[in-house]
Design a protein around this motif. Sequence first.
Motif, PDB file in Angstrom:
ATOM      1  N   LYS A  48      64.362 -31.458  20.399  1.00 31.20           N
ATOM      2  CA  LYS A  48      64.352 -30.072  20.842  1.00 31.20           C
ATOM      3  C   LYS A  48      65.477 -29.808  21.846  1.00 31.20           C
ATOM      4  N   ILE A  49      65.939 -28.578  21.859  1.00 28.18           N
ATOM      5  CA  ILE A  49      66.982 -28.177  22.800  1.00 28.18           C
ATOM      6  C   ILE A  49      66.528 -26.931  23.542  1.00 28.18           C
ATOM      7  N   ARG A  50      66.575 -26.995  24.866  1.00 35.05           N
ATOM      8  CA  ARG A  50      66.272 -25.838  25.694  1.00 35.05           C
ATOM      9  C   ARG A  50      67.593 -25.311  26.265  1.00 35.05           C
ATOM     10  N   ILE A  51      67.883 -24.050  25.999  1.00 36.14           N
ATOM     11  CA  ILE A  51      69.172 -23.464  26.374  1.00 36.14           C
ATOM     12  C   ILE A  51      69.028 -22.577  27.605  1.00 36.14           C
ATOM     13  N   SER A  52      69.927 -22.788  28.573  1.00 34.99           N
ATOM     14  CA  SER A  52      70.058 -21.882  29.718  1.00 34.99           C
ATOM     15  C   SER A  52      71.487 -21.372  29.701  1.00 34.99           C
TER      16      SER A  52
END
Length: 247
Positions: A48-52
Motif C-alpha cells: 500500500k502507498i499513502r500519499i501526502s
Amino acid sequence: MMRLFIASLLVIVGCSAHAQELKVAVAANFAHTFADIAQRFEAETGHKIRISSGSTGGLYTQIQHGAPFDLFLAADKERPALLEADGKAVSGSRTTYAIGQLAYWQRQGQPSEASLSQWQDKLSIANPRLAPYGAAANQVLTRLKAKERLHGRIVTGANILQAYQYVDSGNVQAGLVALSQLRSANVSPDRYWIIPDSYYHPLEQQAVVLTRSQYPELAQQLLTFMAEQHQLISDAGYQVSSYVAVR
C-alpha cells in the motif's frame, strides 16, 4: 473442498500479513500522476502507498522536523540534495524521475508569449519561496519584463495546485501552472502556451529514499518501478528522457 478453502485462506492471510505501507511525500504538481503510478504498484505488489502532497518547500520542512515519510518526490533537485547532505536521505538513492514543464494558462483569448507579456489582469503563480514551479514562473516574468507591470496583481498560491485552482475557479483569469495539471484536466491546448525551456531553470524533479524509512528496500523498489513508467509520465506532461540515477 474444506482443506482447499483453508489453504486458500491461509495464503490470503499470509499475503496480507506481509503487505507493507509506504508513506510518500509528493510535490503537488506530480500528485495526480503519482496516484496512477501508485495504483499500478499496489496492484502488482500488494503493498500500500499513502500519499501526502504539498509544496516541495513545505514537505521538506516537515521532513526536517521528523515527518515519518519513506520517500520524497520533490519538484526540484536542491532539497533532495540537501537531505542527502544532512544524512536524512539514503546515499545513492537520489534519482531524477521527471523534468517538469511550465505553461501559461489563459481562460479567454489566445495565450501566447505576446499575451503574457501584455497581460494586465491578475495572474496566478505558486509561491516562489516554497514551490519550484513558482520560482520558474518568477524567472519567466523577469525575462519578459512583466514583474513591475504586474506588481500588486500577482496572486500567489501556497503550491502549484492552489495556483491552478485560482484559475480553474475563475477567480483569476490566467496563471503560470504545470503542464501536467492542464493535461490531467483535459484543458484544450488552445487555452495554454507551453513556456520554452530556455525561459527558466530546468525543473529537474528528484526523489530520495529517506533514512528514517521503515522499508527502504521497498521504497527503492517503488523508485525502480517508476523508472519503468516512461510513457505514463510523458503523457502526463513531463520530459523523461533525462531520467537518471544521481551518483
